[in-house]
Design a protein around this motif. Structure first.
Motif, short mmCIF file in Angstrom:
data_model
loop_
_atom_site.label_atom_id
_atom_site.label_comp_id
_atom_site.label_asym_id
_atom_site.label_seq_id
_atom_site.Cartn_x
_atom_site.Cartn_y
_atom_site.Cartn_z
N ALA A 83 1.31 -11.76 -0.38
CA ALA A 83 1.06 -10.42 0.15
C ALA A 83 2.12 -9.44 -0.32
CB ALA A 83 1.01 -10.45 1.68
N ALA A 84 3.38 -9.88 -0.41
CA ALA A 84 4.46 -9.02 -0.90
C ALA A 84 4.21 -8.61 -2.36
CB ALA A 84 5.81 -9.73 -0.79
N VAL A 85 3.69 -9.53 -3.15
CA VAL A 85 3.33 -9.22 -4.55
C VAL A 85 2.23 -8.18 -4.60
CG1 VAL A 85 2.30 -10.16 -6.66
CG2 VAL A 85 4.08 -11.45 -5.46
N THR A 86 1.19 -8.37 -3.80
CA THR A 86 0.05 -7.44 -3.79
C THR A 86 0.49 -6.02 -3.41
OG1 THR A 86 -1.51 -9.21 -3.22
CG2 THR A 86 -2.18 -6.96 -2.73
N ILE A 87 1.28 -5.92 -2.35
CA ILE A 87 1.73 -4.60 -1.89
C ILE A 87 2.57 -3.91 -2.95
CG2 ILE A 87 3.19 -3.41 -0.19
CD1 ILE A 87 2.39 -5.71 1.79
N SER A 88 3.51 -4.63 -3.57
CA SER A 88 4.40 -4.03 -4.58
C SER A 88 3.66 -3.62 -5.84
CB SER A 88 5.52 -5.03 -4.93
OG SER A 88 6.32 -5.33 -3.82
N VAL A 89 2.82 -4.50 -6.35
CA VAL A 89 2.13 -4.24 -7.62
C VAL A 89 1.17 -3.05 -7.49
CG1 VAL A 89 0.41 -5.14 -9.24
CG2 VAL A 89 2.37 -6.55 -8.59
N LEU A 90 0.36 -3.04 -6.45
CA LEU A 90 -0.62 -1.96 -6.31
C LEU A 90 0.05 -0.63 -5.98
CD1 LEU A 90 -3.50 -3.85 -4.49
CD2 LEU A 90 -3.63 -2.77 -6.71
N THR A 91 1.14 -0.68 -5.24
CA THR A 91 1.88 0.56 -4.95
C THR A 91 2.45 1.15 -6.23
OG1 THR A 91 2.43 -0.15 -2.71
CG2 THR A 91 3.82 1.56 -3.70
N LEU A 92 3.08 0.32 -7.04
CA LEU A 92 3.68 0.82 -8.28
C LEU A 92 2.63 1.18 -9.32
CD1 LEU A 92 6.89 -1.37 -8.57
CD2 LEU A 92 6.71 1.05 -8.01
#
Length: 409
Positions: A297-306
């Protein structure tokens, strides 16, 4: 018929699931009008959603109620490993997003989604979920609330009669068996899900978001095959890959297709038993990990935000990147307590960069489009690492105490 069933059971579950995928693709291309096939997928997902909350409640409650004083567990070490892995996952995703920037074609399609308004709202939501009515928590699959009630009731039942504790164990075993029965139907369920995905979106639907998917799944693979092994090696000072690959094979693959960390708990418990881990520890750490261990979930949040940041050509300095990594980790740990999971926490991260809410919601819409693969990979990483870090904490303890231990993979 009996002979066919016996032959079918001899085939591994992973092979049966792959066969279901192939059949789903063939049927979607050959008879796309046979909409009844997609019902199998809906029934499978609904069955998992129905039984998983009850499973978490009973497993944690029975494990805590049977725990006796003087028995040592490694829960502090395991929780620390969960937190470190989730933070490093967010940090890795931020670094990868700068090295391989991805831009989005933002449009409409997610206007009805309501995200949290800020970190204060997320924390408030989590606290309210903790004290939620237990029946309501079960109905709405509020795992934070379920976990809180399981811990409280487990502690309250520690002084109960042994017959009561044995009844809880029998109930948790029964629900675990129901989950195993449901997972045995995974090939049919996966066939229906694949059929529905292809007939709804088409084979080419994922190509438009290929680069974004590659970045997301690439980050998760890097966490699973590089970052997590380094964490394991630092703790046990042995080759980590036999343990890492065993967890990915026996837990990660199943979780990829079921897309439910909670429903994968019996698989993880059986793997912990195979690894000869301490039952007093893994009976609590595995259900707990299904709720708070959320590196994917941390990967998903970071990647899509950036991805939204790069699309809007917003400058990001080093300090803000670190804050994003930390925010992603904290938010991910509470993702199960927020309606919509990790995707709905993207607007929260986007607010760090002043991205308007309407644009952030469109990013959430993109997340839902690629959710079939994104959510599967995310669940596989989350669930497999529950066992990985439970085993790591126990082996690290044995190493520090000078015990000769064997990794049973």
């Amino acid at each position: 018929m009996t002979t066919l069933l016996l032959k079918w059971k001899r085939i591994s579950l992973v092979q049966r699931i792959l066969l279901g995928m192939i059949l789903g693709i063939i049927l979607a291309l050959a008879v796309p009008s046979a909409t009844g096939i997609s019902l199998l997928g809906s029934l499978f997902v609904s069955a998992l959603k129905a039984v998983a909350p009850l499973l978490v409640l009973l497993l944690v409650m029975s494990a805590i109620s049977k725990h006796e004083r003087g028995r040592k567990t490694n829960m502090r070490s395991i929780i620390a490993l969960y937190a470190i892995s989730t933070f490093l996952a967010g940090l890795t995703a931020v670094a990868a997003s700068f090295v391989f920037p991805v831009q989005l074609s933002l449009g409409s399609g997610a206007e009805n989604v309501t995200p949290p308004g800020g970190i204060t709202e997320v924390l408030k939501s989590l606290l309210l979920n903790v004290v939620d009515n237990p029946v309501n928590a079960l109905i709405k699959a509020n795992y934070i609330g379920i976990l809180a009630w399981a811990i409280v009731l487990g502690l309250a039942l520690k002084n109960a009669h042994d017959h009561t504790k044995n009844m809880l164990v029998n109930l948790s075993d029964a629900v675990s068996q129901v989950v195993r029965w449901v997972i045995q139907l995974a090939p049919l369920g996966i066939m229906g899900l694949v059929f529905d995905s292809i007939t709804t979106h088409g084979l080419s639907s994922m190509m438009d978001y290929g680069k974004l998917l590659l970045l997301l799944i690439g980050c998760m693979l890097f966490i699973a095959l590089v970052v997590n092994p380094l964490i394991v090696y630092f703790n046990i000072r042995r080759n980590p890959y036999p343990l890492v690959l065993s967890c990915l094979k026996e837990s990660g693959i199943t979780a990829f297709f079921t897309r439910s960390s909670a429903a994968n708990i019996p698989i993880n418990m059986r793997l912990c038993e195979k690894l000869k881990l301490n039952p007093d520890t893994y009976s609590v750490s595995i259900p707990l990990g299904a709720t708070i261990n959320m590196a994917g979930a941390a990967v998903t949040i970071s990647v899509l935000t950036l991805a939204a940041v790069h699309t809007l050509d917003i400058h990001v300095d080093f300090g803000t990147a670190i804050i994003l990594s930390l925010l992603s980790a904290v938010s991910a740990a509470g993702a199960s307590g927020v309606a919509g999971g990790s995707l709905l926490l993207i607007p929260l991260a986007c607010s760090l960069f002043g991205i308007p809410n309407d644009l952030a919601i469109q990013v959430v819409g993109v997340g839902f489009i690629i959710g079939v693969l994104q959510d599967s990979a995310e669940t596989a990483l989350n669930s497999s690492s529950d066992v990985l870090f439970t085993a790591t904490a126990e082996y690290a303890k044995d190493r520090k105490e000078g015990k000769d231990y064997i990794i049973h993979v």
